[in-house]
Design a protein around this motif. Structure first.
Motif, PDB file in Angstrom:
ATOM      1  N   THR A   8     -43.252 -78.265-104.667  1.00  0.00           N
ATOM      2  CA  THR A   8     -43.652 -79.367-104.543  1.00  0.00           C
ATOM      3  C   THR A   8     -45.145 -78.595-103.668  1.00  0.00           C
ATOM      4  OG1 THR A   8     -42.649 -78.878-102.384  1.00  0.00           O
ATOM      5  CG2 THR A   8     -41.115 -80.019-104.424  1.00  0.00           C
ATOM      6  N   ARG A   9     -45.413 -79.373-103.262  1.00  0.00           N
ATOM      7  CA  ARG A   9     -46.805 -79.431-102.785  1.00  0.00           C
ATOM      8  C   ARG A   9     -46.988 -78.486-101.068  1.00  0.00           C
ATOM      9  NH1 ARG A   9     -49.796 -83.355 -99.113  1.00  0.00           N
ATOM     10  NH2 ARG A   9     -47.643 -84.388 -99.527  1.00  0.00           N
ATOM     11  N   GLN A  10     -46.006 -78.950-100.861  1.00  0.00           N
ATOM     12  CA  GLN A  10     -45.876 -77.673 -99.423  1.00  0.00           C
ATOM     13  C   GLN A  10     -45.175 -76.929 -99.690  1.00  0.00           C
ATOM     14  OE1 GLN A  10     -47.364 -79.673 -97.958  1.00  0.00           O
ATOM     15  NE2 GLN A  10     -46.291 -80.408 -95.721  1.00  0.00           N
ATOM     16  N   GLU A  11     -44.799 -76.535-100.845  1.00  0.00           N
ATOM     17  CA  GLU A  11     -44.061 -74.884-101.297  1.00  0.00           C
ATOM     18  C   GLU A  11     -44.684 -74.074-101.450  1.00  0.00           C
ATOM     19  OE1 GLU A  11     -39.509 -77.256-102.000  1.00  0.00           O
ATOM     20  OE2 GLU A  11     -40.971 -76.595-103.610  1.00  0.00           O
ATOM     21  N   TYR A  12     -45.694 -75.049-102.349  1.00  0.00           N
ATOM     22  CA  TYR A  12     -47.149 -74.145-102.992  1.00  0.00           C
ATOM     23  C   TYR A  12     -48.404 -73.732-102.523  1.00  0.00           C
ATOM     24  CZ  TYR A  12     -50.871 -73.387-106.063  1.00  0.00           C
ATOM     25  OH  TYR A  12     -52.236 -72.813-106.377  1.00  0.00           O
ATOM     26  N   LYS A  42     -51.936 -73.610 -90.177  1.00  0.00           N
ATOM     27  CA  LYS A  42     -52.750 -73.274 -91.522  1.00  0.00           C
ATOM     28  C   LYS A  42     -52.681 -75.092 -92.685  1.00  0.00           C
ATOM     29  CE  LYS A  42     -55.225 -69.051 -90.787  1.00  0.00           C
ATOM     30  NZ  LYS A  42     -56.356 -68.922 -90.827  1.00  0.00           N
ATOM     31  N   ILE A  43     -51.601 -75.105 -92.284  1.00  0.00           N
ATOM     32  CA  ILE A  43     -51.207 -76.055 -93.911  1.00  0.00           C
ATOM     33  C   ILE A  43     -51.777 -77.404 -93.069  1.00  0.00           C
ATOM     34  CG2 ILE A  43     -49.193 -76.896 -95.537  1.00  0.00           C
ATOM     35  CD1 ILE A  43     -49.036 -73.178 -95.573  1.00  0.00           C
ATOM     36  N   TRP A  44     -51.012 -77.643 -92.375  1.00  0.00           N
ATOM     37  CA  TRP A  44     -50.758 -78.935 -92.139  1.00  0.00           C
ATOM     38  C   TRP A  44     -51.970 -79.236 -91.217  1.00  0.00           C
ATOM     39  CZ3 TRP A  44     -46.051 -76.609 -93.674  1.00  0.00           C
ATOM     40  CH2 TRP A  44     -45.764 -76.989 -93.483  1.00  0.00           C
ATOM     41  N   GLY A  45     -52.849 -77.630 -90.303  1.00  0.00           N
ATOM     42  CA  GLY A  45     -53.423 -78.801 -89.943  1.00  0.00           C
ATOM     43  C   GLY A  45     -53.834 -78.619 -88.685  1.00  0.00           C
ATOM     44  N   ARG A  46     -52.374 -78.271 -87.692  1.00  0.00           N
ATOM     45  CA  ARG A  46     -52.673 -79.027 -86.528  1.00  0.00           C
ATOM     46  C   ARG A  46     -51.212 -78.547 -85.938  1.00  0.00           C
ATOM     47  NH1 ARG A  46     -47.927 -82.408 -87.221  1.00  0.00           N
ATOM     48  NH2 ARG A  46     -47.674 -83.845 -89.546  1.00  0.00           N
ATOM     49  N   GLU A  47     -51.370 -78.507 -84.729  1.00  0.00           N
ATOM     50  CA  GLU A  47     -49.773 -77.639 -84.024  1.00  0.00           C
ATOM     51  C   GLU A  47     -48.675 -78.754 -83.930  1.00  0.00           C
ATOM     52  OE1 GLU A  47     -51.283 -75.624 -80.394  1.00  0.00           O
ATOM     53  OE2 GLU A  47     -53.196 -75.966 -80.779  1.00  0.00           O
ATOM     54  N   GLY A  48     -47.840 -78.421 -84.142  1.00  0.00           N
ATOM     55  CA  GLY A  48     -46.435 -78.960 -83.995  1.00  0.00           C
ATOM     56  C   GLY A  48     -45.210 -78.207 -83.593  1.00  0.00           C
ATOM     57  N   GLU A  49     -44.694 -78.902 -82.991  1.00  0.00           N
ATOM     58  CA  GLU A  49     -43.506 -78.073 -81.906  1.00  0.00           C
ATOM     59  C   GLU A  49     -42.318 -77.636 -83.213  1.00  0.00           C
ATOM     60  OE1 GLU A  49     -42.926 -81.629 -79.248  1.00  0.00           O
ATOM     61  OE2 GLU A  49     -44.643 -82.304 -80.019  1.00  0.00           O
ATOM     62  N   GLU A  73     -38.007 -73.692 -93.661  1.00  0.00           N
ATOM     63  CA  GLU A  73     -37.028 -74.332 -94.691  1.00  0.00           C
ATOM     64  C   GLU A  73     -38.372 -75.149 -95.841  1.00  0.00           C
ATOM     65  OE1 GLU A  73     -34.424 -75.789 -94.617  1.00  0.00           O
ATOM     66  OE2 GLU A  73     -34.131 -77.331 -96.501  1.00  0.00           O
ATOM     67  N   HIS A  74     -38.945 -74.943 -95.544  1.00  0.00           N
ATOM     68  CA  HIS A  74     -40.056 -75.123 -97.043  1.00  0.00           C
ATOM     69  C   HIS A  74     -39.344 -73.242 -97.810  1.00  0.00           C
ATOM     70  CE1 HIS A  74     -41.457 -78.752 -97.458  1.00  0.00           C
ATOM     71  NE2 HIS A  74     -41.813 -78.679 -95.550  1.00  0.00           N
ATOM     72  N   VAL A  75     -40.163 -72.129 -97.229  1.00  0.00           N
ATOM     73  CA  VAL A  75     -39.752 -70.838 -97.682  1.00  0.00           C
ATOM     74  C   VAL A  75     -37.733 -71.259 -98.012  1.00  0.00           C
ATOM     75  CG1 VAL A  75     -40.105 -68.843 -96.414  1.00  0.00           C
ATOM     76  CG2 VAL A  75     -41.355 -70.287 -95.879  1.00  0.00           C
ATOM     77  N   ARG A  76     -37.560 -72.157 -97.346  1.00  0.00           N
ATOM     78  CA  ARG A  76     -35.833 -71.198 -97.880  1.00  0.00           C
ATOM     79  C   ARG A  76     -35.629 -71.918 -99.522  1.00  0.00           C
ATOM     80  NH1 ARG A  76     -30.710 -73.351 -98.367  1.00  0.00           N
ATOM     81  NH2 ARG A  76     -31.995 -75.480 -98.046  1.00  0.00           N
ATOM     82  N   LYS A  77     -36.238 -72.848 -99.177  1.00  0.00           N
ATOM     83  CA  LYS A  77     -36.895 -74.016-101.043  1.00  0.00           C
ATOM     84  C   LYS A  77     -37.009 -72.920-101.369  1.00  0.00           C
ATOM     85  CE  LYS A  77     -34.338 -78.302 -99.783  1.00  0.00           C
ATOM     86  NZ  LYS A  77     -35.607 -79.226 -99.121  1.00  0.00           N
ATOM     87  N   LEU A  78     -38.114 -72.376-100.889  1.00  0.00           N
ATOM     88  CA  LEU A  78     -39.716 -72.156-102.130  1.00  0.00           C
ATOM     89  C   LEU A  78     -39.085 -71.115-102.972  1.00  0.00           C
ATOM     90  CD1 LEU A  78     -42.595 -70.912-103.549  1.00  0.00           C
ATOM     91  CD2 LEU A  78     -42.265 -70.008-101.308  1.00  0.00           C
ATOM     92  N   ARG A  79     -38.243 -69.943-101.540  1.00  0.00           N
ATOM     93  CA  ARG A  79     -37.420 -69.026-102.981  1.00  0.00           C
ATOM     94  C   ARG A  79     -35.945 -68.924-103.121  1.00  0.00           C
ATOM     95  NH1 ARG A  79     -36.494 -65.669 -96.850  1.00  0.00           N
ATOM     96  NH2 ARG A  79     -38.467 -64.295 -96.963  1.00  0.00           N
TER      97      ARG A  79
END
Lengths: 224, 224
Positions: free
Chosen positions: A153-157, A179-186, A194-200
């Motif tokens: 998916t996009r974020q994974e890539y 870097k990816i979302w372009g903003r700070e978040g909590e 989670e995305h790293v887990r999916k990617l792996r």
DNA sequence: GCGTTTCTTGGACGAATCTTGAAAAACGGC
DNA sequence: GCCGTTTTTCAAGATTCGTCCAAGAAACGC
């Protein structure tokens, strides 16, 4: 994908002005009020550093020298000193540009953009092969293992792209999020994890052993 | 290894002057008398291009645009035009620097050298070597002894990072605590001491003799 | 619109790491 | 050589961090 600038200047007015200007341009901005702070913050790995030459606690040139071996991003000096010799010193210290105050914001922005573009051009190869039979085609935004594309998916890539472009460098989860979302978040760290887990998971499913390593307490990195 | 510069300027005096100057500096020099010729010669793959903006047959900006996709080397504009808008145009055309005539040769040389250095740095790893075979890669957050990485936890690494960046300077335990934890604490000295112990232990286990010295009554310092 | 894919959030669990306190050792001044 | 202070060591409890799962929210294609 947003770039992170580190702005180091002891004068509050200039700092604020630059921060707000580049903030509006869509950059992430880190601020340092002095040389020592700049050195410390620089280790967070900004994409470019704007460095005032005349700071009370630690000279900009000195900051540059002590950083040069540790960080590879462009370093731009800002200064009121106009002499040739000063400029030459700036470059000799390892600086990449030397901008004389008063400078125009549009020129500064153009120079910043030019340096960043140059960085990108270096890494803008269409296809890069990584250890273990993994091939990333950056222009096609595709990762393949032994010829077979891995459906991401996009974020994974994007996470894979970010980490692989800077193979070996450690990114903490907040940095990846910024870097990816372009903003700070909590909740940023949970999202990234989670995305790293999916990617792996998908890479493992395809048969590749994951090139993403967990550095406990620090973040993730792409095995180099 | 000597670098090759392409110098494109329609004014013979300037061309000759630059050619002779950079020739003396040890560069290989290619010359072009106009824009079209510059494009043709650029395909021979110089390491850096100096481009006059105002050339009769083909504008420097035009040359830059038509080369940008083909060659990836830095392109520096030379020009008498001083307006911000001109500079911004230059960068927008894909230029990497914009140098206003009359320029000083020493500054020009410094800028040329800086751009070439930057090209080279891309391939170099950001590592700092310390006495005794210890190597710290700050972007990878990794310390290695004789090629073998030493497995450190977060706080251990951060302490090593802080001390090594300011090798030779003494930090007392409270100072270390404040720098790394970002706040003041009461039991701080005990915490730091414990992490230093672990850090020394792991470095010793890896075979390196610890670069961290105890300055009795004052704190710790990284041997320089 | 509607169904599907993708993204995000929250909580639970286990493991790695951090912190604390107390005791032993080292140091320096006298 | 003795004494107070500082540092080192050790072990155990507390905390943080990363992984995993599941379900709701949002974006997307048709």
């Amino acid at each position: 994908m947003s770039y992170t600038l580190l702005i180091a200047d002891d004068e509050r007015d200039i700092r604020d002005m630059l921060a707000s200007y580049f903030g509006k341009c869509g950059y992430e901005v880190l601020l340092a009020e002095g040389g020592r702070e700049a050195v410390r913050i620089a280790l967070r790995g900004p994409d470019l550093i704007l460095l005032d030459v005349g700071m009370p606690d630690m000279d900009g040139l000195e900051v540059c020298r002590s950083l040069r071996d540790a960080v590879s991003c462009p370093i731009l000096f800002l200064t009121a000193r106009i002499e040739d010799a000063d400029k030459v010193n700036g470059f000799a210290a390892g600086g990449d540009d030397y901008i004389v105050k008063p400078f125009s914001l549009s020129e500064l922005a153009a120079r910043v953009a030019a340096h960043l573009r140059r960085e990108e051009r270096q890494t803008a190869k269409a296809e890069v092969k990584f250890a273990g039979g993994l091939v990333i085609n950056y222009s096609a935004a595709e990762i393949a293992y032994r010829g077979a594309p891995v459906p991401l998916t996009r974020q994974e890539y994007r996470i894979a792209e970010l980490l692989s472009l800077h193979a070996g460098r450690v990114f903490d989860k907040e940095a990846i999020y910024e870097k990816i979302w372009g903003r700070e978040g909590e909740g940023s760290s949970a999202v990234v994890a989670e995305h790293v887990r999916k990617l792996r998971g998908k890479l493992a499913e395809a048969g590749a052993d994951s090139p993403i390593e967990t550095i406990w307490g620090l973040g993730y990195k792409w095995r180099s």
